[in-house]
Design an enzyme around this catalytic site. Structure first.
Site, PDB file in Angstrom:
ATOM      1  N   ARG A   1       7.896 -12.297 -14.309  1.00 33.67           N
ATOM      2  CA  ARG A   1       7.568 -11.100 -13.544  1.00 33.67           C
ATOM      3  C   ARG A   1       8.855 -10.418 -13.077  1.00 33.67           C
ATOM      4  O   ARG A   1       9.943 -10.995 -13.144  1.00 33.67           O
ATOM      5  CB  ARG A   1       6.696 -11.452 -12.325  1.00 33.67           C
ATOM      6  CG  ARG A   1       7.417 -12.262 -11.277  1.00 33.67           C
ATOM      7  CD  ARG A   1       6.608 -12.485 -10.003  1.00 33.67           C
ATOM      8  NE  ARG A   1       7.389 -13.266  -9.049  1.00 33.67           N
ATOM      9  CZ  ARG A   1       7.012 -13.520  -7.805  1.00 33.67           C
ATOM     10  NH1 ARG A   1       5.832 -13.083  -7.360  1.00 33.67           N
ATOM     11  NH2 ARG A   1       7.776 -14.224  -6.993  1.00 33.67           N
TER      12      ARG A   1
ATOM     13  N   GLN B   1      10.424 -17.257  -1.780  1.00 36.58           N
ATOM     14  CA  GLN B   1      10.858 -18.226  -0.764  1.00 36.58           C
ATOM     15  C   GLN B   1      12.035 -19.051  -1.285  1.00 36.58           C
ATOM     16  O   GLN B   1      13.005 -19.307  -0.562  1.00 36.58           O
ATOM     17  CB  GLN B   1       9.692 -19.170  -0.396  1.00 36.58           C
ATOM     18  CG  GLN B   1       8.595 -18.531   0.443  1.00 36.58           C
ATOM     19  CD  GLN B   1       7.487 -17.870  -0.364  1.00 36.58           C
ATOM     20  OE1 GLN B   1       7.709 -17.372  -1.467  1.00 36.58           O
ATOM     21  NE2 GLN B   1       6.277 -17.841   0.193  1.00 36.58           N
TER      22      GLN B   1
ATOM     23  N   THR C   1      23.399   4.534  32.188  1.00 36.05           N
ATOM     24  CA  THR C   1      23.419   4.503  30.717  1.00 36.05           C
ATOM     25  C   THR C   1      24.250   5.671  30.188  1.00 36.05           C
ATOM     26  O   THR C   1      24.848   5.580  29.120  1.00 36.05           O
ATOM     27  CB  THR C   1      21.998   4.535  30.123  1.00 36.05           C
ATOM     28  OG1 THR C   1      21.398   5.807  30.367  1.00 36.05           O
ATOM     29  CG2 THR C   1      21.130   3.426  30.697  1.00 36.05           C
TER      30      THR C   1
ATOM     31  N   LYS D   1      22.198   2.199  26.835  1.00 32.67           N
ATOM     32  CA  LYS D   1      21.999   3.424  26.050  1.00 32.67           C
ATOM     33  C   LYS D   1      21.777   3.014  24.598  1.00 32.67           C
ATOM     34  O   LYS D   1      22.631   2.376  23.983  1.00 32.67           O
ATOM     35  CB  LYS D   1      23.221   4.339  26.163  1.00 32.67           C
ATOM     36  CG  LYS D   1      22.987   5.712  25.583  1.00 32.67           C
ATOM     37  CD  LYS D   1      21.967   6.523  26.390  1.00 32.67           C
ATOM     38  CE  LYS D   1      22.628   7.366  27.448  1.00 32.67           C
ATOM     39  NZ  LYS D   1      21.615   8.019  28.326  1.00 32.67           N
TER      40      LYS D   1
ATOM     41  N   HIS E   1       6.484  -5.483  -4.758  1.00 33.07           N
ATOM     42  CA  HIS E   1       5.681  -5.843  -5.930  1.00 33.07           C
ATOM     43  C   HIS E   1       5.773  -4.784  -7.028  1.00 33.07           C
ATOM     44  O   HIS E   1       5.703  -3.580  -6.754  1.00 33.07           O
ATOM     45  CB  HIS E   1       4.213  -5.994  -5.534  1.00 33.07           C
ATOM     46  CG  HIS E   1       3.984  -7.003  -4.440  1.00 33.07           C
ATOM     47  ND1 HIS E   1       4.294  -8.341  -4.573  1.00 33.07           N
ATOM     48  CD2 HIS E   1       3.489  -6.856  -3.180  1.00 33.07           C
ATOM     49  CE1 HIS E   1       3.976  -8.971  -3.446  1.00 33.07           C
ATOM     50  NE2 HIS E   1       3.497  -8.090  -2.584  1.00 33.07           N
TER      51      HIS E   1
HETATM   52  O1  LIG Z   1       7.312 -15.144  -4.403  1.00 30.11           O
HETATM   53  C1  LIG Z   1       6.155 -15.031  -3.949  1.00 30.11           C
HETATM   54  N1  LIG Z   1       5.796 -15.757  -2.839  1.00 30.11           N
HETATM   55  C2  LIG Z   1       4.549 -15.675  -2.289  1.00 30.11           C
HETATM   56  O2  LIG Z   1       4.241 -16.372  -1.281  1.00 30.11           O
HETATM   57  C3  LIG Z   1       3.629 -14.806  -2.905  1.00 30.11           C
HETATM   58  N2  LIG Z   1       2.328 -14.478  -2.632  1.00 30.11           N
HETATM   59  C4  LIG Z   1       1.950 -13.561  -3.549  1.00 30.11           C
HETATM   60  O3  LIG Z   1       0.812 -13.009  -3.594  1.00 30.11           O
HETATM   61  N3  LIG Z   1       2.970 -13.304  -4.408  1.00 30.11           N
HETATM   62  C5  LIG Z   1       4.022 -14.064  -4.039  1.00 30.11           C
HETATM   63  N4  LIG Z   1       5.273 -14.181  -4.535  1.00 30.11           N
END
Ligand SMILES: O=c1[nH]c(=O)c2[nH]c(=O)[nH]c2[nH]1
Length: 294
Positions: free
Chosen positions: A170, A221, A56, A11, A249
């Site tokens: 940024r 990353q 369930t 469920k 973004h």
């Molecule tokens: O931190 C980021 N990693 C990316 O792989 C990536 N690619 C992107 O267009 N902007 C960003 N910013």
């Protein structure tokens, strides 16, 4: 020739609100519980013989009844309770998976009975139990965070389609989706430390937030790796962290048509598309995950 492959049933999304009343001071647990069972289920698929099937509907009722009987503490404890109930009570059920989401409520004012939904993240867990061993993954989703500086992105590949300008400063924002796997105890699953789940959750959440705030980021990353490493460093008993980070973004708006400069003051918060950065960070000696992530 066809054969039956892996299967499970249960469920999904049983919504339950459990109120605990200590005099006038009430407590609310607001959960979304999904159960999934597997075992001797060949015949129900192949011939329609339902004799091995716990409906369930009964699974849903067990969620409500066990909540009434045992109360609900940490969601990990409730998930393990349910998983053990299904796998231990039904010989045809060999494996139970219980996933729970928790929606937090905070007290509204001084009264013991009024609450306001906490707007932030959702706490999650998934427990597996096969009659012998248990696996528990805890986590959260939609923890939205933003740094107004200390983020750069440059030095990347430029192909014939690249238009993105390099930036040394940024905005960096994401909605953190994170799951962390707990070391399974060597012995029977009753050895799980009961009552520590809430403390472990707070510690992992705090590690994620601290790493996001304190990392000078050259990419999301890199921030992801820092966040996962911080959880592993700060949370004993956690062996693997999985992160899914949408890059929310923020674009500096060009205000020159209006005779205005814009040095990082006015941004367009884009909705989609968004970069999606995903990764796993784990201890080198992390034990085999078994079904933990399924
Ligand atoms: O931190 C980021 N990693 C990316 O792989 C990536 N690619 C992107 O267009 N902007 C960003 N910013």
């Amino acid at each position: 020739m066809v054969v039956l492959g892996p299967n499970r049933y249960g469920k999904a999304e049983t919504r339950i609100v459990r109120v605990t009343r200590h005099g006038d001071a009430h407590r609310v647990k607001d959960l979304n519980v999904s159960t999934a069972l597997s075992g001797d289920m060949d015949e129900v698929h192949l011939s329609g013989d339902n004799s091995a099937v716990l409906p369930t509907d009964s699974q849903k009722n067990a969620v409500y009844a066990l909540a009434r009987r045992h109360g609900i503490g940490a969601i990990e404890d409730f998930a393990l309770l349910l998983a053990r109930h299904f796998a231990d009570s039904q010989p045809t059920v060999h494996h139970a998976r219980v996933a729970i989401e928790e929606y937090a409520w905070e007290r509204n004012g001084a009264s013991g009975h009024s609450f306001v939904r906490a707007g932030g993240e959702v706490r999650t867990c998934v427990a597996h139990y096969d009659g012998e061993r248990a696996h528990v993954v805890s986590g959260l989703r939609d923890l939205v965070v933003l740094n107004t500086t200390n983020s750069e992105f440059w030095g990347y590949i430029k192909d014939e389609y690249t238009t993105l300008p390099e930036t040394r400063d940024r905005m960096l924002a994401t909605a953190v989706n994170a799951s962390w796997r707990h070391d399974a105890p060597a012995g029977p699953s009753e050895a799980w430390p009961s009552g520590d789940w809430d403390k472990a959750y707070d510690r992992a959440r705090q590690a994620l937030l601290a790493a996001f705030a304190e990392t000078y980021s050259l990419s999301l990353q890199q921030t992801l790796y820092a966040m996962g490493s911080r959880v592993l460093g700060d949370c004993p008993g956690v062996c693997e962290v999985r992160l899914s980070l949408p890059n929310k973004h923020h674009f500096v708006v060009d205000l020159t048509p209006f005779g205005l400069d814009n040095d990082g003051e006015v941004y367009l918060a884009a909705d989609r598309p968004y970069g999606l950065i995903e990764g796993t960070v784990l201890r080198e000696d992390a034990p085999d995950a078994g079904p933990a992530w399924e």
